[in-house]
Design an enzyme around this catalytic site. Structure first.
Site, PDB file in Angstrom:
ATOM      1  N   GLN A  88      -6.654 -13.503  -5.992  1.00 22.89           N
ATOM      2  CA  GLN A  88      -5.271 -13.022  -5.919  1.00 22.89           C
ATOM      3  C   GLN A  88      -4.933 -12.260  -7.194  1.00 22.89           C
ATOM      4  OE1 GLN A  88      -2.633 -16.406  -4.136  1.00 22.89           O
ATOM      5  NE2 GLN A  88      -4.374 -17.355  -5.120  1.00 22.89           N
ATOM      6  N   HIS A 106      -4.825  -8.919  -3.460  1.00 23.43           N
ATOM      7  CA  HIS A 106      -3.514  -8.432  -3.908  1.00 23.43           C
ATOM      8  C   HIS A 106      -3.620  -7.127  -4.705  1.00 23.43           C
ATOM      9  CE1 HIS A 106      -1.610 -12.737  -3.537  1.00 23.43           C
ATOM     10  NE2 HIS A 106      -1.824 -12.170  -2.379  1.00 23.43           N
ATOM     11  N   CYS A 114      -0.859   6.326  -3.627  1.00 22.06           N
ATOM     12  CA  CYS A 114       0.285   7.180  -3.290  1.00 22.06           C
ATOM     13  C   CYS A 114       1.049   6.517  -2.150  1.00 22.06           C
ATOM     14  CB  CYS A 114      -0.174   8.575  -2.888  1.00 22.06           C
ATOM     15  SG  CYS A 114       1.209   9.598  -2.326  1.00 22.06           S
ATOM     16  N   GLY A 172      -7.357 -22.448  -9.811  1.00 19.22           N
ATOM     17  CA  GLY A 172      -6.249 -21.869 -10.589  1.00 19.22           C
ATOM     18  C   GLY A 172      -5.178 -21.188  -9.782  1.00 19.22           C
ATOM     19  N   SER A 174      -1.439 -21.966  -7.511  1.00 17.71           N
ATOM     20  CA  SER A 174      -0.410 -22.987  -7.278  1.00 17.71           C
ATOM     21  C   SER A 174      -0.233 -23.296  -5.794  1.00 17.71           C
ATOM     22  CB  SER A 174       0.922 -22.518  -7.870  1.00 17.71           C
ATOM     23  OG  SER A 174       1.305 -21.302  -7.277  1.00 17.71           O
ATOM     24  N   ALA A 216      -9.634 -24.709 -16.158  1.00 17.25           N
ATOM     25  CA  ALA A 216     -10.712 -24.024 -15.428  1.00 17.25           C
ATOM     26  C   ALA A 216     -11.937 -23.803 -16.313  1.00 17.25           C
ATOM     27  CB  ALA A 216     -10.204 -22.688 -14.892  1.00 17.25           C
TER      28      ALA A 216
HETATM   29  N1  APR Z   1      -7.002 -23.832 -15.602  1.00 19.45           N
HETATM   30  C1  APR Z   1      -6.803 -24.080 -14.277  1.00 19.45           C
HETATM   31  N2  APR Z   1      -5.615 -23.909 -13.668  1.00 19.45           N
HETATM   32  C2  APR Z   1      -4.599 -23.445 -14.415  1.00 19.45           C
HETATM   33  C3  APR Z   1      -4.724 -23.154 -15.794  1.00 19.45           C
HETATM   34  C4  APR Z   1      -6.000 -23.365 -16.379  1.00 19.45           C
HETATM   35  N3  APR Z   1      -6.231 -23.135 -17.679  1.00 19.45           N
HETATM   36  N4  APR Z   1      -3.528 -22.719 -16.255  1.00 19.45           N
HETATM   37  C5  APR Z   1      -2.686 -22.743 -15.210  1.00 19.45           C
HETATM   38  N5  APR Z   1      -3.319 -23.187 -14.099  1.00 19.45           N
HETATM   39  C6  APR Z   1      -2.782 -23.374 -12.747  1.00 19.45           C
HETATM   40  C7  APR Z   1      -1.331 -23.780 -12.724  1.00 19.45           C
HETATM   41  O1  APR Z   1      -1.241 -25.213 -12.793  1.00 19.45           O
HETATM   42  C8  APR Z   1      -0.879 -23.244 -11.361  1.00 19.45           C
HETATM   43  O2  APR Z   1      -1.090 -24.197 -10.348  1.00 19.45           O
HETATM   44  O3  APR Z   1      -2.845 -22.126 -12.114  1.00 19.45           O
HETATM   45  C9  APR Z   1      -1.813 -22.041 -11.145  1.00 19.45           C
HETATM   46  C10 APR Z   1      -1.132 -20.691 -11.304  1.00 19.45           C
HETATM   47  O4  APR Z   1      -0.164 -20.550 -10.310  1.00 19.45           O
HETATM   48  P1  APR Z   1       0.681 -19.219 -10.124  1.00 19.45           P
HETATM   49  O5  APR Z   1       1.223 -18.795 -11.452  1.00 19.45           O
HETATM   50  O6  APR Z   1       1.647 -19.486  -9.032  1.00 19.45           O
HETATM   51  O7  APR Z   1      -0.396 -18.126  -9.694  1.00 19.45           O
HETATM   52  P2  APR Z   1      -1.046 -17.818  -8.291  1.00 19.45           P
HETATM   53  O8  APR Z   1      -1.180 -19.064  -7.477  1.00 19.45           O
HETATM   54  O9  APR Z   1      -2.265 -17.028  -8.560  1.00 19.45           O
HETATM   55  O10 APR Z   1       0.033 -16.884  -7.630  1.00 19.45           O
HETATM   56  C11 APR Z   1      -0.214 -16.301  -6.377  1.00 19.45           C
HETATM   57  O11 APR Z   1       1.794 -15.008  -6.417  1.00 19.45           O
HETATM   58  O12 APR Z   1       3.242 -13.772  -7.746  1.00 19.45           O
HETATM   59  C12 APR Z   1       2.263 -13.715  -6.786  1.00 19.45           C
HETATM   60  O13 APR Z   1       0.869 -11.925  -6.225  1.00 19.45           O
HETATM   61  C13 APR Z   1       1.089 -12.905  -7.217  1.00 19.45           C
HETATM   62  O14 APR Z   1      -1.248 -13.293  -6.878  1.00 19.45           O
HETATM   63  C14 APR Z   1      -0.035 -13.902  -7.243  1.00 19.45           C
HETATM   64  C15 APR Z   1       0.409 -14.954  -6.246  1.00 19.45           C
END
Ligand code: APR
Length: 229
Positions: A88, A106, A114, A172, A174, A216
């Site tokens: 993502q 993504h 464009c 990694g 959410s 991670a």
């Molecule tokens: N190691 C492992 N996990 C981690 C670490 C780490 N060092 N640091 C943070 N995390 C975890 C957090 O606990 C959280 O659960 O990574 C996750 C990040 O979550 P988000 O910030 O919600 O990111 P993501 O799930 O990739 O978001 C999905 O949402 O905004 C949109 O398009 C955007 O691709 C993105 C999508």
């Protein structure tokens, strides 16, 4: 050969210094998501949106892959495993770590698109709302990023890989944004084992056969060592 689909999210790049999205204040680098990550926000204020992604592009270019990215690239090199990374993330840290089979569902910061004619080309370090599309000349250039309300890329390919997978691993993320948040159930229904590697339990953590929690950069190399031993 075991088929492994790995889904990655912002958490895998966190230890490379790239900020994750879901801060408790609901803002993303001090901006509302509606303003910087929707087609409507871009149409309203393209100057702001380009400034935001220029900053993220610079941050991604300055970051380096961490041990989690490197371990996944090493796993792909192991002849006993067929690995597909579905990310993502819009950074290119998987590719810079050496992974070759990567789907950016993504989009990427290194791409330009464009909005008028759909032409794609490599993004310069800085994009501006006055840039003309090299194909049609319209001043409707945008980062090649999938925003909220838009369809993620290469979904048919991803679903077909999930159906064929022996193992699905989510790293990694959410688990808040669909369709990626539903991949664990898609893979599980099709018969794959499922594993979560995340700092803390994701929203769908209970759907996984196994969940391990921690950074991670530690969990991923440890898991790769286990399955390659
Ligand atoms: N190691 C492992 N996990 C981690 C670490 C780490 N060092 N640091 C943070 N995390 C975890 C957090 O606990 C959280 O659960 O990574 C996750 C990040 O979550 P988000 O910030 O919600 O990111 P993501 O799930 O990739 O978001 C999905 O949402 O905004 C949109 O398009 C955007 O691709 C993105 C999508």
């Amino acid at each position: 050969m075991a088929k492994i689909v790995v889904l990655t999210g912002a958490g895998i790049s966190a230890e490379s210094g790239i900020r994750t999205f879901r801060a408790s204040d609901g803002l993303w680098e001090d901006h509302r998501i509606e303003d910087v990550a929707t087609p409507e926000g871009w149409l309203r204020n393209p100057i702001l949106v380009h400034r935001f992604y220029n900053m993220r592009r610079k941050a991604a270019a300055e970051a380096t892959p961490n041990p989690a990215h490197l371990a996944l690239a090493a796993l792909e090199g192991d002849p006993r495993h067929e690995v597909l990374i579905v990310t993502q993330n819009v950074d290119d840290l998987h590719e810079r770590a050496g992974s070759q089979r990567v789907i950016h569902m993504h989009g990427t910061l290194t791409g330009a698109l464009c909005h008028a004619c759909g032409f794609r080309w490599p993004a310069p370090p800085e994009m501006h709302h006055t840039d003309a599309c090299p194909a049609c000349g319209a001043h409707t250039t945008r980062p090649d990023i999938v925003w909220f309300g838009e369809m993620p890329y290469r979904m048919e390919e991803i679903w077909s890989a999930l159906r064929a997978a022996d193992l699905f691993v989510s790293i990694g993320t959410s688990g808040n944004v669909y369709p990626a948040a539903g991949f664990v159930q898609d893979a599980s229904r099709a018969g794959a084992e499922t594993l979560e590697l995340n700092l803390d339990p994701s929203t769908g953590s209970d759907w996984f056969d196994e969940a391990r929690h921690g950074p991670a950069s530690e969990l991923v190399p440890q898991w790769v060592r286990e399955i390659c031993s």
